[in-house]
Design a protein around this motif. Sequence first.
Motif, PDB file in Angstrom:
ATOM      1  N   LYS A  50       0.859  -1.188   0.000  1.00 48.25           N
ATOM      2  CA  LYS A  50       0.000   0.000   0.000  1.00 48.25           C
ATOM      3  C   LYS A  50       0.892   1.234   0.000  1.00 48.25           C
ATOM      4  CE  LYS A  50      -4.025  -0.073   1.831  1.00 48.25           C
ATOM      5  NZ  LYS A  50      -5.249  -0.059   2.589  1.00 48.25           N
ATOM      6  N   HIS A  51       0.445   2.273  -0.694  1.00 42.82           N
ATOM      7  CA  HIS A  51       1.128   3.566  -0.679  1.00 42.82           C
ATOM      8  C   HIS A  51       0.061   4.646  -0.769  1.00 42.82           C
ATOM      9  CE1 HIS A  51       3.404   7.069  -1.984  1.00 42.82           C
ATOM     10  NE2 HIS A  51       4.472   6.465  -1.499  1.00 42.82           N
ATOM     11  N   SER A  52       0.062   5.541   0.197  1.00 41.36           N
ATOM     12  CA  SER A  52      -0.899   6.653   0.236  1.00 41.36           C
ATOM     13  C   SER A  52      -2.344   6.162   0.102  1.00 41.36           C
ATOM     14  CB  SER A  52      -0.578   7.673  -0.860  1.00 41.36           C
ATOM     15  OG  SER A  52       0.732   8.170  -0.684  1.00 41.36           O
ATOM     16  N   GLY A  53      -2.646   5.044   0.741  1.00 45.36           N
ATOM     17  CA  GLY A  53      -4.010   4.519   0.754  1.00 45.36           C
ATOM     18  C   GLY A  53      -4.373   3.629  -0.425  1.00 45.36           C
ATOM     19  N   GLY A  65       5.847   6.956   2.625  1.00 46.00           N
ATOM     20  CA  GLY A  65       6.952   7.583   3.342  1.00 46.00           C
ATOM     21  C   GLY A  65       8.324   7.055   2.977  1.00 46.00           C
ATOM     22  N   MET A  66       8.394   6.149   2.024  1.00 48.04           N
ATOM     23  CA  MET A  66       9.695   5.591   1.634  1.00 48.04           C
ATOM     24  C   MET A  66      10.591   6.617   0.949  1.00 48.04           C
ATOM     25  SD  MET A  66       9.912   2.558   2.787  1.00 48.04           S
ATOM     26  CE  MET A  66      11.298   1.873   1.930  1.00 48.04           C
ATOM     27  N   ASN A  67      10.018   7.736   0.545  1.00 49.68           N
ATOM     28  CA  ASN A  67      10.802   8.754  -0.150  1.00 49.68           C
ATOM     29  C   ASN A  67      11.852   9.415   0.749  1.00 49.68           C
ATOM     30  OD1 ASN A  67       8.720   9.999   1.279  1.00 49.68           O
ATOM     31  ND2 ASN A  67       8.745  11.789  -0.042  1.00 49.68           N
ATOM     32  N   VAL A  68      11.848   9.114   2.041  1.00 50.00           N
ATOM     33  CA  VAL A  68      12.880   9.663   2.925  1.00 50.00           C
ATOM     34  C   VAL A  68      14.197   8.895   2.780  1.00 50.00           C
ATOM     35  CG1 VAL A  68      11.203  10.515   4.600  1.00 50.00           C
ATOM     36  CG2 VAL A  68      12.233   8.261   4.927  1.00 50.00           C
ATOM     37  N   HIS A  69      14.153   7.738   2.147  1.00 46.94           N
ATOM     38  CA  HIS A  69      15.351   6.924   1.942  1.00 46.94           C
ATOM     39  C   HIS A  69      16.068   7.355   0.660  1.00 46.94           C
ATOM     40  CE1 HIS A  69      14.282   4.087   5.114  1.00 46.94           C
ATOM     41  NE2 HIS A  69      13.046   4.193   4.673  1.00 46.94           N
ATOM     42  N   LYS A 106      17.783   7.129  -2.943  1.00 48.37           N
ATOM     43  CA  LYS A 106      17.363   6.323  -4.092  1.00 48.37           C
ATOM     44  C   LYS A 106      18.157   5.032  -4.231  1.00 48.37           C
ATOM     45  CE  LYS A 106      15.815  10.097  -7.072  1.00 48.37           C
ATOM     46  NZ  LYS A 106      16.075  10.723  -8.378  1.00 48.37           N
ATOM     47  N   HIS A 107      19.464   5.069  -3.957  1.00 51.80           N
ATOM     48  CA  HIS A 107      20.259   3.839  -4.101  1.00 51.80           C
ATOM     49  C   HIS A 107      19.820   2.776  -3.087  1.00 51.80           C
ATOM     50  CE1 HIS A 107      22.584   6.009  -1.007  1.00 51.80           C
ATOM     51  NE2 HIS A 107      22.893   4.806  -0.561  1.00 51.80           N
ATOM     52  N   GLU A 108      19.356   3.200  -1.921  1.00 52.31           N
ATOM     53  CA  GLU A 108      18.844   2.255  -0.925  1.00 52.31           C
ATOM     54  C   GLU A 108      17.524   1.650  -1.399  1.00 52.31           C
ATOM     55  OE1 GLU A 108      16.996   2.715   3.440  1.00 52.31           O
ATOM     56  OE2 GLU A 108      18.998   3.594   3.222  1.00 52.31           O
ATOM     57  N   LEU A 109      16.657   2.471  -1.973  1.00 52.33           N
ATOM     58  CA  LEU A 109      15.388   1.970  -2.505  1.00 52.33           C
ATOM     59  C   LEU A 109      15.632   0.997  -3.648  1.00 52.33           C
ATOM     60  CD1 LEU A 109      13.283   5.249  -2.500  1.00 52.33           C
ATOM     61  CD2 LEU A 109      13.135   3.338  -0.903  1.00 52.33           C
TER      62      LEU A 109
END
Length: 85
Positions: free
Chosen positions: A40-43, A54-58, A60-63
Motif C-alpha cells: 500500500k502507498h498513500s491509501g 513515506g519511503m521517499n525519505v530513503h 534512491k540507491h537504498e530503494l
Amino acid sequence: GLPTPDRELVIKQYHAASETKGDAAAGKLLFKANCAKCHKHSGEGENIGPDLTGMNVHPKHELLTQILDPIRSVESNFRIYQVET
C-alpha cells in the motif's frame, strides 16, 4: 535467458538509474501495475507486504537495493513460515 541470480550484479547494473531524476506520474503507474498487489502507498494497494508510504525519505540507491533484492532484509512480522505436520 533467465535473469542473473547475482543480485549485487543486478543492483550495480541499475545503480546509474538511481542517480537520475524520477517521473512521479510514471512511478505511480509502475507502482499500480507491479507493487500494489502486495503493498500500500498513500491509501492505494493491498495490505500483504509493508506499507510503502513515506519511503521517499530513503536515498534512491537504498530503494533500488530494496526493490531489486527484496528478501535481503525482511522484518520478522513479514516472514512466511510453512509448517508441515
